[in-house]
Structures are given as structure tokens and as C-alpha cells.
Design a protein around this motif. Structure first.
Motif, short mmCIF file in Angstrom:
data_model
loop_
_atom_site.label_atom_id
_atom_site.label_comp_id
_atom_site.label_asym_id
_atom_site.label_seq_id
_atom_site.Cartn_x
_atom_site.Cartn_y
_atom_site.Cartn_z
N THR A 132 56.66 -1.03 -29.12
CA THR A 132 55.58 -2.02 -29.11
C THR A 132 56.08 -3.41 -29.47
O THR A 132 57.09 -3.58 -30.16
CB THR A 132 54.47 -1.65 -30.10
OG1 THR A 132 55.01 -1.64 -31.42
CG2 THR A 132 53.88 -0.29 -29.77
N ALA A 142 49.77 0.06 -26.35
CA ALA A 142 49.83 0.79 -27.62
C ALA A 142 48.43 1.19 -28.09
O ALA A 142 48.24 2.28 -28.62
CB ALA A 142 50.53 -0.08 -28.67
N ALA A 143 47.46 0.31 -27.90
CA ALA A 143 46.09 0.63 -28.29
C ALA A 143 45.55 1.78 -27.45
O ALA A 143 44.86 2.67 -27.96
CB ALA A 143 45.20 -0.61 -28.13
N ARG A 146 47.14 4.99 -28.70
CA ARG A 146 46.56 5.38 -29.99
C ARG A 146 45.22 6.08 -29.78
O ARG A 146 44.95 7.14 -30.35
CB ARG A 146 46.38 4.15 -30.87
CG ARG A 146 45.79 4.45 -32.24
CD ARG A 146 45.58 3.16 -33.02
NE ARG A 146 46.86 2.51 -33.28
CZ ARG A 146 47.67 2.83 -34.28
NH1 ARG A 146 47.33 3.80 -35.11
NH2 ARG A 146 48.80 2.19 -34.46
N THR A 149 45.72 9.55 -28.19
CA THR A 149 46.23 10.53 -29.15
C THR A 149 45.09 11.11 -29.99
O THR A 149 45.01 12.32 -30.19
CB THR A 149 47.28 9.87 -30.06
OG1 THR A 149 48.37 9.42 -29.26
CG2 THR A 149 47.79 10.85 -31.11
N ASN A 163 50.27 13.83 -32.51
CA ASN A 163 50.57 12.61 -33.28
C ASN A 163 51.29 11.60 -32.41
O ASN A 163 51.73 11.90 -31.30
CB ASN A 163 51.45 12.93 -34.49
CG ASN A 163 50.75 13.74 -35.54
OD1 ASN A 163 51.05 14.91 -35.73
ND2 ASN A 163 49.80 13.15 -36.23
N GLY A 164 51.41 10.40 -32.93
CA GLY A 164 52.14 9.34 -32.24
C GLY A 164 53.06 8.62 -33.20
O GLY A 164 52.87 8.66 -34.42
N THR A 166 55.00 4.73 -33.17
CA THR A 166 55.32 3.47 -32.51
C THR A 166 56.42 2.76 -33.29
O THR A 166 56.42 2.77 -34.52
CB THR A 166 54.09 2.55 -32.41
OG1 THR A 166 53.63 2.20 -33.72
CG2 THR A 166 52.97 3.24 -31.64
N GLU A 192 46.80 11.17 -35.98
CA GLU A 192 47.33 9.95 -36.60
C GLU A 192 48.54 9.44 -35.83
O GLU A 192 49.39 10.21 -35.38
CB GLU A 192 47.73 10.22 -38.05
CG GLU A 192 48.22 8.97 -38.78
CD GLU A 192 48.46 9.21 -40.26
OE1 GLU A 192 49.20 8.41 -40.87
OE2 GLU A 192 47.91 10.19 -40.80
N VAL A 193 48.61 8.12 -35.69
CA VAL A 193 49.76 7.46 -35.09
C VAL A 193 50.49 6.70 -36.19
O VAL A 193 49.92 5.84 -36.85
CB VAL A 193 49.34 6.49 -33.98
CG1 VAL A 193 50.56 5.78 -33.41
CG2 VAL A 193 48.61 7.24 -32.86
N GLU A 195 53.03 4.09 -37.63
CA GLU A 195 53.65 2.83 -37.24
C GLU A 195 54.95 2.65 -38.00
O GLU A 195 54.97 2.67 -39.23
CB GLU A 195 52.71 1.66 -37.52
CG GLU A 195 51.43 1.69 -36.69
CD GLU A 195 50.54 0.50 -36.96
OE1 GLU A 195 50.93 -0.34 -37.81
OE2 GLU A 195 49.47 0.42 -36.34
#
Length: 207
Positions: A132, A142-143, A146, A149, A163-164, A166, A192-193, A195
Motif C-alpha cells: 500500500t 487497500a480499502a 480490507r 476480508t 486475515n490480511g 498490508t 482483521e487486517v 497493518e
């Protein structure tokens, strides 16, 4: 883990993160199928399959082939392509369709096929990885990922955890792969993603 009961992973991606993760997973005893990477990277996996990761026929063929060969699929990791930078207001319709295809349609297609062809009965884990930057079409991608996911996680829980992860543009592929592996073994809540920030922060989040 003996070869007879080794977990099986499919890693999808066309840049250095995917082969780096495939190599890491193999060192941890998983059988790994690498999809869409450069043929030269095939040595990092037990099995390398060609094809466009956004093609739904490729997605179905790969998941079926993996299940036929190894009898299971425990982990699916899809690293979405990095979209071209630029303003959303200047994004033409063709570029926008490509963004949606790469960041929404393809990850959804892989998750659908992994779930219905392998994980609905046996369980498993799906990870979305993305690079990202702060603005424009990359931030929108990315949004989208998210949200996707979270939506998938809500539908397949509790059998499958989704999950993710970035990471900022320029993150070392080996570091990205190590963090993805840690996330694949973590107890982070489904949907949950994570970061990625500094390396220390990332490790704390997924430990």
C-alpha cells in the motif's frame, strides 16, 4: 511434521513476495504450490503452476489439482498486484476495472474455490497480502481488500480464519514473507487486517 500429514499451502502472486513466502513455508515443513510466479521461482515450492491468478478457470484448476495431489488445503495466501499509482479522479474505466479485478474479484475467487473445494469440511486459513501507499487508487484498493476480508470472514467463520496483511511500498520481500508466515500461525481475530509498520511493531502484532 512427517510428509504424510504435512499441511498444504497455495501461495498466489506474481512478484518476489510470493516465492519468498513459499520458501519460508517449505522450511517450516509445509507442502507448497506456487501460482503465477516467474518460472525461475518454481524451485522455491514443491509445485509451481503457471497461469493468470485473476482467471477463474486457473483458480478452480489449481485448487482441484492441489487437493487431488495432496488430499487437503490448509492455507491459501493471495498477494494482490500493486496497482499503478495515480489520482482516482483521473482513473479511466479500464484502469478502474483492472483495480477491482486484482483487489476484489481475484482474491474473492480464490477464497471461494478454496472454501468450497477444500476448507468447508476440513477448515483452514486464508490470507490476503497487499502493498500500500497513502493515496489514490492504491489506497482505494487497500480499502476494498480490507472490506472483502471482513465480509468473507463473517461468512466462513468459524471453520476458516481469514486475515490480511498490508505493508508499505518498498518493504523487503523477505520481511514481508516472514510477517505473513507469522500471521498465518497467529491468533489474530478472523477478519482483521494487520497493518505493517516498523519490523518490531509488525512482529508484536502477530506474535
Amino acid at each position: 511434521m512427517s510428509p504424510g500429514n504435512a499441511q498444504v499451502a497455495v501461495v498466489v502472486g506474481t512478484d518476489p513476495v510470493a516465492p519468498a513466502l513459499a520458501r519460508r513455508l517449505r522450511t517450516e515443513g509445509l507442502r507448497v504450490c506456487l501460482v503465477g510466479a516467474d518460472p525461475a521461482d518454481g524451485a522455491h515450492a514443491d509445485w509451481a503452476l503457471p497461469g493468470d491468478p485473476t482467471d477463474v478457470d486457473v483458480q478452480s484448476r489449481v485448487v482441484r489439482a492441489v487437493v487431488d495431489r495432496w488430499g487437503r488445503l490448509d492455507l491459501l495466501v493471495v498477494h494482490t498486484p500493486e496497482p499503478a499509482p495515480g489520482s482516482l479522479l483521473e482513473c479511466d474505466p479500464i484502469a478502474f476495472r483492472a483495480l477491482v479485478r486484482g483487489w476484489v474479484a481475484a482474491p474473492l475467487g480464490w477464497a471461494q474455490r478454496a472454501y468450497w473445494l477444500a476448507m468447508a469440511d476440513g477448515g483452514g486459513r486464508v490470507l490476503h497480502l497487499a502493498t500500500t501507499v497513502g493515496a489514490g487508487r492504491v489506497a482505494l484498493g487497500a480499502a476494498m481488500l480490507r472490506g472483502l476480508t471482513g465480509l468473507i470472514a463473517a461468512e466462513v467463520a468459524p471453520e476458516v480464519r481469514v486475515n490480511g496483511l498490508t505493508a508499505p511500498q518498498g518493504t523487503d520481500p523477505e520481511l514481508f514473507a516472514d510477517l505473513a508466515y507469522l500471521l498465518s500461525r497467529s491468533a489474530v481475530a478472523s477478519g482483521e487486517v494487520v497493518e505493517a509498520g516498523t519490523a518490531a511493531d509488525q512482529l508484536e502484532q502477530v506474535a
